[in-house]
Design a protein around this motif. Structure first.
Motif, short mmCIF file in Angstrom:
data_model
loop_
_atom_site.label_atom_id
_atom_site.label_comp_id
_atom_site.label_asym_id
_atom_site.label_seq_id
_atom_site.Cartn_x
_atom_site.Cartn_y
_atom_site.Cartn_z
N ILE A 95 0.81 -1.22 0.00
CA ILE A 95 0.00 0.00 0.00
C ILE A 95 0.84 1.27 0.00
O ILE A 95 0.46 2.29 -0.58
CB ILE A 95 -0.99 -0.01 1.19
N ASP A 96 2.02 1.24 0.63
CA ASP A 96 2.88 2.42 0.63
C ASP A 96 3.77 2.50 -0.60
O ASP A 96 4.45 3.50 -0.81
CB ASP A 96 3.74 2.45 1.90
N LYS A 97 3.79 1.45 -1.40
CA LYS A 97 4.56 1.46 -2.65
C LYS A 97 3.65 1.74 -3.84
O LYS A 97 3.96 2.57 -4.69
CB LYS A 97 5.28 0.12 -2.82
N ALA A 98 2.53 1.03 -3.91
CA ALA A 98 1.62 1.20 -5.04
C ALA A 98 0.80 2.48 -4.93
O ALA A 98 0.51 3.14 -5.94
CB ALA A 98 0.69 0.00 -5.14
N GLY A 122 -7.69 -3.57 -1.76
CA GLY A 122 -8.13 -2.22 -2.07
C GLY A 122 -9.21 -1.69 -1.17
O GLY A 122 -8.94 -0.98 -0.20
N PHE A 123 -10.46 -2.04 -1.46
CA PHE A 123 -11.57 -1.46 -0.71
C PHE A 123 -11.69 -1.99 0.71
O PHE A 123 -12.50 -1.50 1.48
CB PHE A 123 -12.88 -1.66 -1.47
N GLY A 124 -10.88 -2.99 1.07
CA GLY A 124 -10.83 -3.40 2.46
C GLY A 124 -10.07 -2.40 3.32
O GLY A 124 -10.65 -1.71 4.18
N PRO A 125 -8.74 -2.25 3.09
CA PRO A 125 -7.95 -1.37 3.96
C PRO A 125 -7.99 0.11 3.61
O PRO A 125 -7.89 0.96 4.49
CB PRO A 125 -6.53 -1.92 3.79
N VAL A 126 -8.11 0.45 2.32
CA VAL A 126 -7.89 1.84 1.91
C VAL A 126 -8.92 2.82 2.47
O VAL A 126 -8.54 3.91 2.93
CB VAL A 126 -7.80 1.94 0.37
N PRO A 127 -10.24 2.52 2.47
CA PRO A 127 -11.17 3.51 3.02
C PRO A 127 -10.89 3.89 4.47
O PRO A 127 -10.99 5.07 4.85
CB PRO A 127 -12.54 2.82 2.89
N TRP A 128 -10.51 2.90 5.32
CA TRP A 128 -10.20 3.23 6.71
C TRP A 128 -8.95 4.09 6.80
O TRP A 128 -8.88 5.03 7.61
CB TRP A 128 -10.01 1.95 7.52
N LEU A 129 -7.95 3.79 5.97
CA LEU A 129 -6.71 4.56 5.99
C LEU A 129 -6.96 5.98 5.51
O LEU A 129 -6.53 6.96 6.16
CB LEU A 129 -5.66 3.86 5.11
N VAL A 130 -7.61 6.13 4.37
CA VAL A 130 -7.89 7.45 3.82
C VAL A 130 -8.75 8.26 4.79
O VAL A 130 -8.57 9.48 4.94
CB VAL A 130 -8.57 7.33 2.44
N GLU A 162 -4.73 10.93 -4.44
CA GLU A 162 -3.68 10.04 -3.94
C GLU A 162 -3.02 10.67 -2.72
O GLU A 162 -2.46 11.77 -2.81
CB GLU A 162 -2.63 9.78 -5.03
N THR A 163 -3.09 10.01 -1.58
CA THR A 163 -2.52 10.55 -0.34
C THR A 163 -1.21 9.89 0.04
O THR A 163 -0.62 10.23 1.07
CB THR A 163 -3.52 10.38 0.83
N LYS A 164 -0.74 8.96 -0.77
CA LYS A 164 0.52 8.27 -0.48
C LYS A 164 1.67 9.28 -0.32
O LYS A 164 1.91 10.12 -1.16
CB LYS A 164 0.85 7.31 -1.62
N GLY A 165 2.38 9.17 0.81
CA GLY A 165 3.57 9.98 1.03
C GLY A 165 3.32 11.45 1.28
O GLY A 165 4.25 12.24 1.32
N LYS A 166 2.05 11.84 1.46
CA LYS A 166 1.72 13.25 1.65
C LYS A 166 1.54 13.56 3.14
O LYS A 166 0.98 12.76 3.89
CB LYS A 166 0.43 13.60 0.92
#
Length: 462
Positions: free
Chosen positions: A307-310, A365-373, A438-442
């Motif tokens: 998730i932190d790479k893709a 995808g839709f499992g972990p990402v919504p909680w993280l975002v 995209e919030t990766k690395g921000k």
């Protein structure tokens, strides 16, 4: 001084996410005990199929009603104390489940368990993102979903081989294990800074980065962001939630949570046993649920690792598109099976493989990402309440899907029901394509700048 270590962050993140394992075990409990309590009467009193539907669904309804109140508790007493305070009611819920002698006790027990689990679903992801360095925030934030699916598998495993009493007891000890482990973890440095406890914030940050780590720059950033929040005009939370940037973030967070549930995941999990038995594949319902549980844990682990790479958005796109394909395949199978009996007798592998692939693509995808975002989008002054609103939309959707799935199966049959999930998955794909940033690395400042319509330079942090 060294750059420090991510290990303390992983330990703290996993300990907080253990609360998700408790909720996952409650979710996984439903499928293996259905026959025990509706056919064998293991509780010693009759339970109808309709009553079992409510026993399953009240877990999600309990989670729905607690999310917004817990948002205020998070800001009032803190992230860590809020999670620890959930243990006594958690135990009350399991006591009711263990010693139930009527359906009302089961209703109350499941509702209380849902409330506690729903509270963890708001608090743990927020805690995880606040204790993490930007480079590993996605990984640690995704621990929550990994522990949920591990809890589901735990519920499946104990349910497959043990008696009802032992199942309940082994699920009831999980909150106690959480309390013992998380008691020794630090509070979120961000929360401590907001409360003006600067020395405690620095000590917590030092623990999380390692005793030899240089935390000066990161601590300075936390204090600057805290000061920026303090300099903003003090407004009522209802006024703050109406700010355009907050409304935009709230729209993204809520719709991602709604899509997570309305693509059909809880329908598959709660009713996986009966779905597999309907296929006539020769695989027992118990074997099928174990297959699903293992598949979900392994694929979620893969999601955590990438998730932190893709990035968040690409995983949502892959997830939405391929969930649409798999639910469409399930719909075709059940439609042909019903309209032309016997025509699909040799294709029992199709729904099994489709469900397993659905679980894989949901889990990355839709499992972990919504909680993280959900934990990444908001500034500190509205994060708790805004995140709670998004969490409420998730569990309300889960309640509705869990309750409506068997009704829809009865009214329009399984094929069209799965095609409804297909349409929603297609919508989730296009929504992620056009509206999800995209919030990766921000950093939080960069994310807020993006939401306000500004451009953010590409961040190469990995």
């Amino acid at each position: 001084m060294s750059k420090g270590s991510v290990l303390p962050q992983y330990i703290a993140g996993l300990s907080a996410s253990f609360g998700a394992l408790c909720m996952g075990a409650s979710i996984g409990w439903s499928s293996p005990v259905e026959a025990m309590i509706t056919k064998s009467y293991d509780y010693g009193f009759p339970i109808t199929t309709s009553q079992f539907g409510w026993i399953s669904s009240l877990l999600t309804l309990g989670a729905t009603v607690i999310c917004i109140p817990i948002g205020f508790s998070i800001d009032w007493i803190g992230r860590r104390p809020t999670m620890l305070a959930l243990i006594p009611p958690y135990m009350v819920g399991w006591v009711l489940m263990i010693w139930a002698n009527n359906v009302a006790m089961l209703y109350c027990g499941r509702f209380i368990l849902g409330m506690c689990g729903g509270a963890f679903c708001v608090t743990a992801p927020m805690y995880c993102t606040e204790i993490s360095q930007t480079a590993v925030r996605g990984t640690i934030g995704a621990f929550f979903q990994l522990l949920i699916v591990s809890g589901v598998l735990y519920g499946y495993l104990v349910g497959a081989y043990l008696s009802l009493d032992l199942i309940n007891i082994l699920c009831a000890i999980l909150p106690l294990i959480f309390a013992i482990v998380h008691f020794f973890m630090p509070e979120s440095p961000v929360y401590l800074a907001i409360k003006g406890r600067n020395e405690d914030a620095a000590a917590a940050l030092q623990w999380l980065r390692g005793k030899n780590a240089n935390i000066d720059d990161e601590f300075k950033e936390i204090m600057e962001e805290t000061q920026r929040q303090n300099d903003l005009p003090k407004t009522n939370i209802l006024v703050a939630l109406r700010r355009p940037i907050v409304l935009k973030g709230l729209g993204i967070a809520v719709l991602l949570q709604v899509f997570q549930q309305w693509t059909g995941i809880n329908a598959v999990l709660f009713y996986s046993t009966s779905i597999f038995e309907d296929t006539g594949s020769g695989i027992t319902g118990t074997e099928a649920t174990l297959i699903i549980g293992v598949t979900q844990v392994v694929s979620t682990l893969i999601g955590v690792l990438i998730i932190d790479k893709a990035g968040r958005r690409i995983l949502l796109l892959i997830s939405g598109l391929l969930m649409a394909i798999t639910t469409a395949a399930m719909g075709v199978y059940f439609q042909l099976k019903e309209s032309n009996p016997g025509s699909m007798d040799n294709f029992g592998w199709l729904p099994i493989s489709s469900i397993c692939l659905f679980i894989v693509f949901f889990s990355i995808g839709f499992g972990p990402v919504p909680w993280l975002v959900n934990a990444e989008l908001f500034s500190e002054d509205v994060k708790s309440v805004a995140g709670s609103i998004a969490g409420t939309s998730n569990w309300l959707s889960a309640f509705m899907v869990t309750l409506l799935f068997p009704i829809l199966k009865e009214a329009i049959h399984a094929g069209p029901t799965f095609w409804i999930f297909t349409v929603i998955a297609v919508l989730s794909f296009f929504y992620s394509l056009f509206f999800v940033p995209e919030t990766k690395g921000k950093t939080i400042i960069e994310i807020q700048h993006m939401l306000s319509g500004g451009k953010v330079e590409k961040n190469n942090t990995t």
